[in-house]
Scaffold this motif. Structure first.
Motif, PDB file in Angstrom:
ATOM      1  N   VAL A  56       0.636  67.158 -68.353  1.00 18.71           N
ATOM      2  CA  VAL A  56       0.175  68.246 -67.498  1.00 18.71           C
ATOM      3  C   VAL A  56       1.312  69.363 -67.320  1.00 18.71           C
ATOM      4  O   VAL A  56       2.328  69.215 -67.669  1.00 18.71           O
ATOM      5  N   ASP A  57       0.596  70.578 -67.277  1.00 18.54           N
ATOM      6  CA  ASP A  57       1.541  71.656 -67.367  1.00 18.54           C
ATOM      7  C   ASP A  57       2.303  71.927 -66.164  1.00 18.54           C
ATOM      8  O   ASP A  57       1.558  71.835 -65.239  1.00 18.54           O
ATOM      9  N   ARG A  58       3.403  71.813 -66.217  1.00 12.09           N
ATOM     10  CA  ARG A  58       4.208  72.091 -64.940  1.00 12.09           C
ATOM     11  C   ARG A  58       5.357  73.237 -65.386  1.00 12.09           C
ATOM     12  O   ARG A  58       5.920  73.210 -66.492  1.00 12.09           O
ATOM     13  N   ASP A  59       5.605  73.825 -64.285  1.00  5.36           N
ATOM     14  CA  ASP A  59       6.654  74.942 -64.098  1.00  5.36           C
ATOM     15  C   ASP A  59       7.984  74.295 -63.420  1.00  5.36           C
ATOM     16  O   ASP A  59       7.483  73.718 -62.285  1.00  5.36           O
ATOM     17  N   THR A  60       8.944  74.415 -64.096  1.00  9.17           N
ATOM     18  CA  THR A  60      10.082  73.820 -63.237  1.00  9.17           C
ATOM     19  C   THR A  60      10.599  74.879 -62.055  1.00  9.17           C
ATOM     20  O   THR A  60      10.703  75.998 -62.309  1.00  9.17           O
ATOM     21  N   VAL A  61      10.631  74.359 -60.736  1.00 11.10           N
ATOM     22  CA  VAL A  61      10.788  75.128 -59.647  1.00 11.10           C
ATOM     23  C   VAL A  61      12.168  74.713 -59.420  1.00 11.10           C
ATOM     24  O   VAL A  61      12.484  73.638 -59.056  1.00 11.10           O
ATOM     25  N   PHE A  62      13.054  75.914 -59.202  1.00  9.90           N
ATOM     26  CA  PHE A  62      14.315  75.879 -58.738  1.00  9.90           C
ATOM     27  C   PHE A  62      14.407  76.404 -57.503  1.00  9.90           C
ATOM     28  O   PHE A  62      14.020  77.090 -56.877  1.00  9.90           O
ATOM     29  N   ARG A  63      15.193  75.578 -56.662  1.00 11.44           N
ATOM     30  CA  ARG A  63      15.740  75.945 -55.254  1.00 11.44           C
ATOM     31  C   ARG A  63      17.307  75.891 -55.199  1.00 11.44           C
ATOM     32  O   ARG A  63      17.798  75.060 -56.096  1.00 11.44           O
ATOM     33  N   GLU A  64      17.601  76.579 -54.322  1.00 13.86           N
ATOM     34  CA  GLU A  64      19.224  76.404 -53.977  1.00 13.86           C
ATOM     35  C   GLU A  64      19.549  75.192 -53.481  1.00 13.86           C
ATOM     36  O   GLU A  64      18.819  74.579 -52.594  1.00 13.86           O
ATOM     37  N   ASP A  65      20.543  74.705 -53.871  1.00 12.81           N
ATOM     38  CA  ASP A  65      20.962  73.279 -53.522  1.00 12.81           C
ATOM     39  C   ASP A  65      21.725  73.314 -52.315  1.00 12.81           C
ATOM     40  O   ASP A  65      23.096  73.624 -52.234  1.00 12.81           O
ATOM     41  N   LYS A  66      21.009  73.136 -50.926  1.00  8.44           N
ATOM     42  CA  LYS A  66      21.812  73.419 -49.887  1.00  8.44           C
ATOM     43  C   LYS A  66      21.325  72.371 -48.921  1.00  8.44           C
ATOM     44  O   LYS A  66      20.251  72.005 -49.020  1.00  8.44           O
TER      45      LYS A  66
END
Length: 100
Positions: A56-66
């Motif tokens: 499956v085509d997936r983009d890694t989504v990064f978020r702030e670790d808070k």
């Protein structure tokens, strides 16, 4: 590769699985089928076929670790049922074997 009842019992022991004696024949047959299917797949010519690591085509989504629910550690620890030395105490889920 032939799968025997002894093999299944050995693997079940290593995996800490309890297999009823009535079911051992059925499990042996099923595991034999699975192993035979894997053997058949190993015979397929894959020369020139590019390796697939994700279907499956997936983009890694990064978020702030808070923290999202608690502003401070003290506020968090108010909701913890058991604490030890400032840490959250959890039940033991892995016991060491007697022979280790």
């Amino acid at each position: 590769m032939e799968i025997t009842e002894e093999t299944i019992k050995h693997v079940a022991g290593l995996s800490r699985l309890e297999i009823d004696e009535k079911e051992i024949g059925k499990v042996t047959e099923q595991m034999g089928s699975i192993i035979n299917m894997a053997d058949q797949l190993s015979e397929v010519d894959t020369e020139g076929v590019e390796e697939t690591v994700q279907v499956v085509d997936r983009d890694t989504v990064f978020r702030e670790d808070k923290p999202e629910h608690w502003e401070t550690r003290e506020e968090l620890m108010k909701n913890v049922p058991e604490q030890a030395n400032g840490f959250i105490k959890v039940p033991v889920i892995i016991n060491k074997d007697e022979d280790e």
